[in-house]
Design an enzyme around this catalytic site. Structure first.
Site, PDB file in Angstrom:
ATOM      1  N   ASP A  12      -9.308  82.443  36.140  1.00  0.00           N
ATOM      2  CA  ASP A  12      -7.606  82.964  35.899  1.00  0.00           C
ATOM      3  C   ASP A  12      -7.316  82.892  34.613  1.00  0.00           C
ATOM      4  O   ASP A  12      -7.202  82.000  34.138  1.00  0.00           O
ATOM      5  CB  ASP A  12      -6.636  82.068  36.902  1.00  0.00           C
ATOM      6  CG  ASP A  12      -5.364  82.366  36.696  1.00  0.00           C
ATOM      7  OD1 ASP A  12      -4.849  83.618  36.573  1.00  0.00           O
ATOM      8  OD2 ASP A  12      -4.571  81.629  36.720  1.00  0.00           O
ATOM      9  N   GLU A  72      -9.430  87.479  38.017  1.00  0.00           N
ATOM     10  CA  GLU A  72      -8.119  87.930  38.197  1.00  0.00           C
ATOM     11  C   GLU A  72      -7.455  88.940  37.145  1.00  0.00           C
ATOM     12  O   GLU A  72      -7.553  88.773  35.927  1.00  0.00           O
ATOM     13  CB  GLU A  72      -6.914  86.993  38.288  1.00  0.00           C
ATOM     14  CG  GLU A  72      -5.529  87.687  38.901  1.00  0.00           C
ATOM     15  CD  GLU A  72      -4.395  86.272  39.139  1.00  0.00           C
ATOM     16  OE1 GLU A  72      -4.575  85.906  40.419  1.00  0.00           O
ATOM     17  OE2 GLU A  72      -3.562  86.118  38.283  1.00  0.00           O
ATOM     18  N   ASP A 144      -3.255  76.711  37.471  1.00  0.00           N
ATOM     19  CA  ASP A 144      -4.394  77.601  36.817  1.00  0.00           C
ATOM     20  C   ASP A 144      -5.636  77.464  37.457  1.00  0.00           C
ATOM     21  O   ASP A 144      -6.413  78.278  38.141  1.00  0.00           O
ATOM     22  CB  ASP A 144      -4.728  77.382  35.503  1.00  0.00           C
ATOM     23  CG  ASP A 144      -3.248  77.591  34.693  1.00  0.00           C
ATOM     24  OD1 ASP A 144      -2.842  78.873  34.708  1.00  0.00           O
ATOM     25  OD2 ASP A 144      -2.790  76.548  34.311  1.00  0.00           O
TER      26      ASP A 144
END
Length: 175
Positions: A12, A72, A144
């Site tokens: 991420d 992502e 996160d």
């Protein structure tokens, strides 16, 4: 017959905080390996912060030897300068596993949320809760890291379809 386990690194991306999560997938069975958050120093120059991000990710890849990585996709921010900086961090996050010879897939945030929670507009708390359900041993301390685990789970669920699609497109292009 059970399929061979595959190690997946979920990422991420962020310039201030980049979450990472490592899982192992064997068929539909998922196992938690490790997770954490890379925190480049906020007082450094952009280049220094990106270098720290790269170095930390290299260490994670060396320590856990993923077979595949999933990142992502980012959304466009209201602030163009912030979006540009995030894009630079994302570039490092995409490049680092690729340089290590690890194939990298990308997933939209809406797909990640839909895959793990069932709703594309899920809140952070819902993602954390589902990661605890799907990976009970997961010991993430930040949103996160939980998000990165969700990206890895999404890849585990969608990787077969993506590989099939890539083979089909290669076959069509060869004609």
């Amino acid at each position: 017959m059970a399929s061979a386990p595959i190690r997946i690194l979920g990422l991420d991306p962020g310039l201030r905080r980049t979450g990472w999560g490592m899982i192992e997938a064997a068929g539909t069975r998922l196992s938690f390996i490790a997770c954490g958050t890379v925190l480049p120093p906020e007082e450094g120059t952009l280049a220094e912060r990106l270098a720290v991000l790269h170095r930390e990710l290299c260490g994670i890849i060396a320590a856990f030897a993923p077979d595949e990585a999933a990142v992502e996709e980012t959304f466009v921010n209201v602030n163009p300068a912030s979006t540009l900086k995030l894009g630079q961090a994302r570039g490092v996050v995409l490049l680092t596993p690729a340089l290590a010879g690890v194939p990298v897939a990308e997933y939209a945030a809406l797909l990640v949320k839909k895959t793990v929670v069932g709703a594309g507009r899920a809140e952070k708390a819902q993602i954390r809760m589902m990661m605890k359900v799907l990976l009970p041993q997961a010991d993430f301390e930040t949103d996160d890291a939980a998000d990165a685990l969700a990206v890895a789970v999404t890849h585990a669920q969608h990787r077969g379809a993506a590989a099939l699609r890539a083979r089909f497109e290669a076959k069509v292009a060869a004609r």
